[in-house]
Enzyme design. Structure first.
Site, PDB file in Angstrom:
ATOM      1  N   GLY A 113      39.942  36.363  45.423  1.00 48.40           N
ATOM      2  CA  GLY A 113      39.055  35.485  44.664  1.00 48.40           C
ATOM      3  C   GLY A 113      37.738  35.235  45.394  1.00 48.40           C
ATOM      4  N   ASN A 114      37.170  34.057  45.148  1.00 45.00           N
ATOM      5  CA  ASN A 114      35.836  33.756  45.674  1.00 45.00           C
ATOM      6  C   ASN A 114      35.703  33.803  47.194  1.00 45.00           C
ATOM      7  OD1 ASN A 114      33.951  33.056  43.525  1.00 45.00           O
ATOM      8  ND2 ASN A 114      35.648  31.763  42.899  1.00 45.00           N
ATOM      9  N   GLY A 115      36.627  33.140  47.893  1.00 50.86           N
ATOM     10  CA  GLY A 115      36.559  33.096  49.349  1.00 50.86           C
ATOM     11  C   GLY A 115      36.732  34.491  49.918  1.00 50.86           C
TER      12      GLY A 115
ATOM     13  N   GLY B 177      45.169  32.906  47.272  1.00 46.39           N
ATOM     14  CA  GLY B 177      46.334  32.612  46.428  1.00 46.39           C
ATOM     15  C   GLY B 177      46.730  33.872  45.666  1.00 46.39           C
TER      16      GLY B 177
ATOM     17  N   GLY C 270      43.324  25.551  38.490  1.00 45.90           N
ATOM     18  CA  GLY C 270      41.985  26.077  38.224  1.00 45.90           C
ATOM     19  C   GLY C 270      40.985  25.726  39.298  1.00 45.90           C
ATOM     20  N   HIS C 271      41.476  25.012  40.326  1.00 40.14           N
ATOM     21  CA  HIS C 271      40.619  24.603  41.441  1.00 40.14           C
ATOM     22  C   HIS C 271      39.422  23.818  40.906  1.00 40.14           C
ATOM     23  CE1 HIS C 271      38.653  25.629  45.524  1.00 40.14           C
ATOM     24  NE2 HIS C 271      39.496  24.634  45.654  1.00 40.14           N
TER      25      HIS C 271
ATOM     26  N   ASP D 279      42.021  31.477  38.214  1.00 42.36           N
ATOM     27  CA  ASP D 279      40.982  30.491  37.873  1.00 42.36           C
ATOM     28  C   ASP D 279      39.854  31.068  37.013  1.00 42.36           C
ATOM     29  OD1 ASP D 279      42.506  28.958  39.583  1.00 42.36           O
ATOM     30  OD2 ASP D 279      41.134  29.130  41.275  1.00 42.36           O
TER      31      ASP D 279
ATOM     32  N   THR E 156      42.059  36.229  40.353  1.00 41.10           N
ATOM     33  CA  THR E 156      42.342  34.787  40.414  1.00 41.10           C
ATOM     34  C   THR E 156      42.738  34.266  39.035  1.00 41.10           C
ATOM     35  OG1 THR E 156      41.474  32.556  40.707  1.00 41.10           O
ATOM     36  CG2 THR E 156      39.839  34.206  40.224  1.00 41.10           C
TER      37      THR E 156
ATOM     38  N   ARG F 269      51.042  30.866  38.652  1.00 38.78           N
ATOM     39  CA  ARG F 269      50.673  32.093  39.373  1.00 38.78           C
ATOM     40  C   ARG F 269      51.843  33.058  39.487  1.00 38.78           C
ATOM     41  NH1 ARG F 269      47.749  29.505  44.407  1.00 38.78           N
ATOM     42  NH2 ARG F 269      49.348  30.603  45.564  1.00 38.78           N
TER      43      ARG F 269
HETATM   44  O1  F6P Z   1      42.878  29.819  43.255  1.00 36.29           O
HETATM   45  C1  F6P Z   1      44.137  29.847  42.688  1.00 36.29           C
HETATM   46  C2  F6P Z   1      44.814  28.511  42.820  1.00 36.29           C
HETATM   47  O2  F6P Z   1      46.085  28.587  42.223  1.00 36.29           O
HETATM   48  C3  F6P Z   1      44.023  27.330  42.252  1.00 36.29           C
HETATM   49  O3  F6P Z   1      44.132  27.245  40.862  1.00 36.29           O
HETATM   50  C4  F6P Z   1      44.635  26.187  42.993  1.00 36.29           C
HETATM   51  O4  F6P Z   1      43.733  25.119  43.107  1.00 36.29           O
HETATM   52  C5  F6P Z   1      44.925  26.772  44.346  1.00 36.29           C
HETATM   53  O5  F6P Z   1      45.000  28.174  44.177  1.00 36.29           O
HETATM   54  C6  F6P Z   1      46.203  26.289  44.970  1.00 36.29           C
HETATM   55  O6  F6P Z   1      46.266  26.803  46.261  1.00 36.29           O
HETATM   56  P1  F6P Z   1      47.555  26.818  47.161  1.00 36.29           P
HETATM   57  O7  F6P Z   1      48.502  27.833  46.619  1.00 36.29           O
HETATM   58  O8  F6P Z   1      47.051  27.190  48.517  1.00 36.29           O
HETATM   59  O9  F6P Z   1      48.152  25.443  47.078  1.00 36.29           O
END
Ligand code: F6P
Length: 357
Positions: A111-113, A11, A179-180, A136, A134, A284
């Site tokens: 981020g983490n992944g 993200g 915030g996942h 998060d 991130t 974001r």
């Molecule tokens: O990791 C950042 C984040 O915005 C999280 O807070 C959220 O859960 C996720 O990405 C949303 O992902 P996507 O943009 O793939 O829907």
């Protein structure tokens, strides 16, 4: 001569460009010749050889620009060892692109992944520098990630705006914060926005306690209540389920997200309306706040120093307001969560914020 590759993965967030600018400025000021290859759309660009040679002009005027000039995509770590639909070995393909371009190192922002794949590439022998991105703030080994502060500002603004309309209408309002699986963003924005109830994934809630907190406010003459609810908030009953059972329950859920479920339950118990506001991906977006611009410039400069020293295999972290090289091997795959018994939660409770526990 230095030849580096760069990619932004997962993200996006507000300060990715500011961080890349920091790295490139830090290198340009100190090496005679620099070649920067930008891989498009995250690891995809590295896998399929989609890249462009960037010049200093590409890094001019981007300190304040949100998003990423390289584009981003999600390439799940767990599928990295699985060949693509045409049987391509992704890890081998990434290594081949790296060697073909004769790179000194890869700077990976994510981020983490993203970090787990960065560590995998390190294990495969590539020179890697990772920068912790991130909203998060859940990356282990750094006090703060970039994007987090900018996102706090946006989520706080959302709560501020809801506050005035909630007060006018004497309503209960839920603001759902991203915030996942962690609650950092909700905790900070909730406190900054003066939320009365904050629900986090790390502190499973009891809906009756949430309702009690709202009723207590009504009895004290407060006509409205604001709840800051993390998108990953979970009830005590659901937290007691196995991972599999919980997944199945979420898949069968009739609500678009946990906030709507909570709203429905509160509304059922109180007999009054509850509204939900979801700022979603606005959190974001937009330009990075000054804090993130400074953070990214510092992390970028420290990354440039590590590259000049040929000291690879690290995440460049911020610890006690100092940049620090943290071995990727020590942090990849670990999550930094809110401590339910930590000072910040205790202080929030002391001023009367309910966490529904
Ligand atoms: O990791 C950042 C984040 O915005 C999280 O807070 C959220 O859960 C996720 O990405 C949303 O992902 P996507 O943009 O793939 O829907």
């Amino acid at each position: 001569m230095k030849r580096i590759g760069m990619l932004t993965s997962g993200g996006d967030c507000q300060a990715l460009n500011a961080a890349m600018r920091g790295v490139v400025k830090g290198l340009s000021a100190n090496v005679d010749e620099l070649e920067v290859y930008g891989f498009e759309n995250g690891y995809k660009g590295l896998i399929y050889g989609n890249y462009r040679l960037l010049t200093s002009a590409d890094f001019s005027g981007i300190l304040t620009r949100g998003g990423t000039i390289l584009g981003s995509s999600r390439q799940p770590f767990k599928l990295m060892r699985t060949p693509d639909e045409n049987g391509l070995d992704k890890v081998e393909a990434m290594k081949q692109t790296y060697y073909k371009l004769n790179l000194d190192c890869l700077v990976i922002l994510g981020g983490n992944g993203t970090q787990k794949t960065a560590n995998l590439l390190r294990e495969e022998g590539l020179n890697i520098i990772h920068l912790p991105k991130t909203i998060d703030n859940d990356i282990y080994g750094t006090d703060v990630t970039f994007g987090f502060q900018s996102a706090i500002n946006i989520a706080t603004d959302a709560i501020d705006c809801i506050h005035t309309t909630a007060a006018s209408h004497n309503r209960v309002f839920i603001v759902e914060v991203m915030g996942h699986k962690v609650g950092w963003l909700t905790l900070y924005a909730g406190i900054a926005g003066g939320a009365d109830i904050i629900l986090l994934p790390e502190i499973p809630y009891d809906i009756n306690k949430v309702v009690d907190a709202i009723q207590k406010r009504s009895k004290a003459g407060k006509g409205f209540t604001i709840l800051a609810v993390a998108e990953g908030a979970i009830s005590k009953e659901d937290a007691a389920l196995s991972k599999k059972e919980y997944k199945a329950k979420v898949a069968a859920r009739k609500y678009p997200s946990v906030s709507y479920e909570i709203a429905d339950h509160i509304s059922g118990k109180l007999g009054s309306e509850v509204r939900v506001a979801v700022p979603g991906h606005t959190q974001r977006g937009g330009s990075p706040c000054p804090y993130d611009r400074v953070l990214c410039t510092r992390l970028g400069a420290a990354a440039a120093k590590a590259i000049m020293d040929e000291d690879y295999g690290y995440m460049i972290a911020m610890v006690n307001n100092k940049t620090k090289k943290v071995p990727l091997a020590d942090v990849a795959g670990k999550l930094k969560m809110v401590d339910p018994n930590g000072q910040m939660v205790k202080e929030a409770k002391r001023i009367g914020i309910s966490f529904g526990d």
